[in-house]
Design a protein around this motif. Sequence first.
Motif, mmCIF file in Angstrom:
data_model
loop_
_atom_site.group_PDB
_atom_site.id
_atom_site.type_symbol
_atom_site.label_atom_id
_atom_site.label_comp_id
_atom_site.label_asym_id
_atom_site.label_seq_id
_atom_site.Cartn_x
_atom_site.Cartn_y
_atom_site.Cartn_z
ATOM 1 N N ALA A 184 -42.282 18.500 -88.835
ATOM 2 C CA ALA A 184 -42.254 19.910 -89.232
ATOM 3 C C ALA A 184 -43.446 20.685 -88.699
ATOM 4 O O ALA A 184 -43.438 21.922 -88.703
ATOM 5 N N ARG A 229 -42.856 10.294 -91.015
ATOM 6 C CA ARG A 229 -41.411 10.500 -90.987
ATOM 7 C C ARG A 229 -40.984 11.915 -91.383
ATOM 8 O O ARG A 229 -40.029 12.452 -90.823
ATOM 9 N N VAL A 230 -41.666 12.492 -92.368
ATOM 10 C CA VAL A 230 -41.174 13.749 -92.947
ATOM 11 C C VAL A 230 -41.944 14.975 -92.466
ATOM 12 O O VAL A 230 -41.353 15.940 -91.957
ATOM 13 N N ARG A 287 -38.295 13.074 -99.405
ATOM 14 C CA ARG A 287 -37.211 13.745 -98.673
ATOM 15 C C ARG A 287 -37.043 15.197 -99.086
ATOM 16 O O ARG A 287 -36.465 16.000 -98.345
ATOM 17 N N ARG A 299 -38.476 17.951 -96.643
ATOM 18 C CA ARG A 299 -37.862 18.254 -95.346
ATOM 19 C C ARG A 299 -37.398 19.705 -95.298
ATOM 20 O O ARG A 299 -37.061 20.306 -96.307
ATOM 21 N N GLY A 300 -37.338 20.244 -94.076
ATOM 22 C CA GLY A 300 -36.797 21.580 -93.870
ATOM 23 C C GLY A 300 -37.854 22.610 -93.576
ATOM 24 O O GLY A 300 -38.894 22.667 -94.243
#
Length: 440
Positions: free
Chosen positions: A142, A137-138, A111, A114-115
């Motif tokens: 992106a 998922r992560v 996690r 993320r970003g």
Amino acid sequence: MRFTVHQKQAEVLQDDTRFKVFGAGRRSGKTYLAAIWLYLRAIEEPRPGVNYGPASRVLYVAPTISMADDLMYEVFAAIAENHIDKEWRSRLRFRMTNGRIVQLAGCDRPRTLRGGSLIALCLDECQDIDLPEVWDRVLRPACGDLKAPVLFCGTPLPHLNFPWTELYRRGESDEHPEWKSFHCNSTDNPFIDMQSEVDQARRDGVAESVIQQEYYASFDLVNTTQFPLDNLPKFDQCPEGFTFVTFDLQGFSDISSLSIKEIKRLDRTAVVAVTITPDKHWYIRQLKVGRWKVDETAEVIADFIKRWQPLSVGCEKGALFNAIRPYLLEALRRRNMFIKLEPLSNAGTSKANRILWALQGRFEQNMIHFPAEWPEWCDELVRELMSFPSTAAHDDTIDALAFIDQFADRVPEDGGVPFDEWEEWDDGEYVEPIDDVTGI
């Protein structure tokens, strides 16, 4: 810019497919390739119509943060030295002279990845990454807005990490044109001598399954339970016995319109020569596998037969045997060889059951012996044995080997003349025939 890379690395760097999967053996240059690829993505001009925001970055991900540091930091710093404006060692971050950020990270806490948008992404040592969580998922979301290119690198451990194997299979499939897979053995790296290490590992008794995975990067090892291959018996000199040749045929249809990926999935012709000793042990003398036209196949088999001069030659009966038979007989005649070609039965059972019946018990009893010098075809045979019965892998060589079983009973235990049916006179005396023509 010039980099010293080997052929397999160059193929990846020159390819413009968006998603690339590099399945490679140990010490084949995965991390060095990843460092060059990251560097090129960091300094290249944006694609037309694409604008990189201030939070956009080039990202390298290893299984753990310490691995990212150990594997990549020094390598990338050396390669990109002339284009690094500033670096933060404690944060594993570089700022390039064009303002772009290159970030090294671990995925032990997914996690935290993320970003922000990604300009490019490299996932290294994928066999140790939880791909459904980290990639699906992560990180994949992106990559979406900038259509970031992605490089996956790793050594296959298919029986432990099926998602990694699935990514590699996706790159082999024509159904996914934006994906492409590349394969590299440890011994494909010409800058280091890995062949001697592989040979030493075998002499030291390292399990063949480990060698195939770690050095030869085999994605076909679905399971290793059907055939025990960890301590294969080997021979320097074959003992006295009787040699037989069997072959398993491919289809002979035109393949000129097929893609490379489709051709790789097609069956191949496999020819095997095995010497069977009176104690029923098998000694594999040679194996040859490939795809040839029908007349070329006949020449290959004829040369094989001429070399080994087998007692009997056999192939599974059916349309393919009927197709090649006249070509093979003609090829043998030109070599002044006249041997009976025997159509063999599939025993009315599935291929998988027939192979298991013929080979499994013999491997368990160490009755199948390989050449000690270990020619290249041994690797192909072992890969098929370890992947069996996967439908994603070839089984041509083990199918040809399994047909040797139909000749096994012809070898007498006393080493005498191997006939199917024969008769001894009780008194051992010569009997004069009544009729000179019929011999009766």
